[in-house]
Design a protein around this motif. Structure first.
Motif, short mmCIF file in Angstrom:
data_model
loop_
_atom_site.label_atom_id
_atom_site.label_comp_id
_atom_site.label_asym_id
_atom_site.label_seq_id
_atom_site.Cartn_x
_atom_site.Cartn_y
_atom_site.Cartn_z
N ALA A 26 0.87 -1.18 0.00
CA ALA A 26 0.00 0.00 0.00
C ALA A 26 0.91 1.23 0.00
O ALA A 26 1.68 1.43 0.93
CB ALA A 26 -0.88 0.00 1.23
N VAL A 27 0.83 2.03 -1.05
CA VAL A 27 1.71 3.19 -1.20
C VAL A 27 0.90 4.47 -1.00
O VAL A 27 -0.17 4.64 -1.59
CB VAL A 27 2.38 3.21 -2.59
CG1 VAL A 27 3.27 4.42 -2.75
CG2 VAL A 27 3.16 1.91 -2.82
N THR A 28 1.43 5.34 -0.15
CA THR A 28 0.77 6.60 0.19
C THR A 28 1.67 7.77 -0.18
O THR A 28 2.87 7.72 0.07
CB THR A 28 0.53 6.65 1.71
OG1 THR A 28 -0.22 5.50 2.09
CG2 THR A 28 -0.23 7.89 2.11
N PRO A 29 1.11 8.84 -0.76
CA PRO A 29 1.92 10.03 -1.00
C PRO A 29 2.45 10.60 0.32
O PRO A 29 1.74 10.60 1.32
CB PRO A 29 0.95 11.03 -1.64
CG PRO A 29 -0.20 10.21 -2.11
CD PRO A 29 -0.27 9.01 -1.23
N ALA A 30 3.68 11.07 0.31
CA ALA A 30 4.31 11.60 1.53
C ALA A 30 4.13 13.11 1.61
O ALA A 30 4.98 13.81 2.13
CB ALA A 30 5.79 11.23 1.55
N THR A 31 3.02 13.62 1.12
CA THR A 31 2.79 15.05 1.12
C THR A 31 1.51 15.39 1.87
O THR A 31 0.64 14.54 2.02
CB THR A 31 2.67 15.58 -0.33
OG1 THR A 31 1.60 14.89 -0.98
CG2 THR A 31 3.95 15.38 -1.11
N ALA A 69 3.18 -1.57 3.84
CA ALA A 69 2.81 -0.21 3.47
C ALA A 69 4.05 0.67 3.45
O ALA A 69 5.02 0.40 4.18
CB ALA A 69 1.79 0.33 4.46
N GLN A 70 4.00 1.71 2.64
CA GLN A 70 5.09 2.67 2.60
C GLN A 70 4.59 4.01 2.08
O GLN A 70 3.53 4.07 1.44
CB GLN A 70 6.23 2.18 1.71
CG GLN A 70 5.90 2.14 0.23
CD GLN A 70 7.06 1.63 -0.61
OE1 GLN A 70 7.77 0.72 -0.21
NE2 GLN A 70 7.26 2.22 -1.75
N THR A 71 5.33 5.06 2.38
CA THR A 71 5.03 6.37 1.80
C THR A 71 6.02 6.60 0.67
O THR A 71 7.11 6.02 0.65
CB THR A 71 5.14 7.49 2.84
OG1 THR A 71 6.44 7.49 3.39
CG2 THR A 71 4.10 7.35 3.92
N SER A 72 5.62 7.46 -0.27
CA SER A 72 6.46 7.74 -1.43
C SER A 72 6.36 9.21 -1.79
O SER A 72 5.26 9.75 -1.90
CB SER A 72 6.02 6.88 -2.61
OG SER A 72 6.65 7.30 -3.79
N LYS A 73 7.51 9.84 -1.98
CA LYS A 73 7.52 11.24 -2.41
C LYS A 73 7.07 11.39 -3.86
O LYS A 73 6.59 12.44 -4.26
CB LYS A 73 8.91 11.84 -2.22
CG LYS A 73 9.28 11.99 -0.77
CD LYS A 73 10.63 12.61 -0.61
CE LYS A 73 10.94 12.71 0.88
NZ LYS A 73 12.23 13.33 1.14
#
Length: 85
Positions: A26-31, A69-73
């Motif tokens: 699960a990828v989440t924007p890091a903004t 899960a991780q966040t991504s710029k």
């Protein structure tokens, strides 16, 4: 809307590599600040869990699927990635 494409991709993979395991991310924007990231993380995780249930309905045993899960710029919206192990 993704079920048929997911089924086709997983079926072809298992034909070529029958012992493959999968990692569902699960990828989440890091903004957008901590609150926005937390909210998006929950949404992305729910989306990944829906994909997990789809994979299980297709007959893929749960022990062959890892979920994380991780966040991504670079992500602009919530995403679900499926990787081969």
């Amino acid at each position: 809307a993704y079920d048929q494409a997911l089924y086709n991709a997983v079926s072809r993979t298992l034909e070529r590599r029958p012992n493959t395991t999968f990692e569902l991310v699960a990828v989440t924007p890091a903004t957008g600040g901590a609150a926005r990231v937390a909210l998006n993380s929950n949404k992305a995780r729910r989306n990944a869990e829906k994909v997990l249930r789809s994979l299980q309905r297709m007959g893929l045993p749960p022990e062959r699927i890892a979920i994380s899960a991780q966040t991504s710029k670079s992500a602009q919206t919530n995403e679900v990635h499926l990787y081969l192990n």
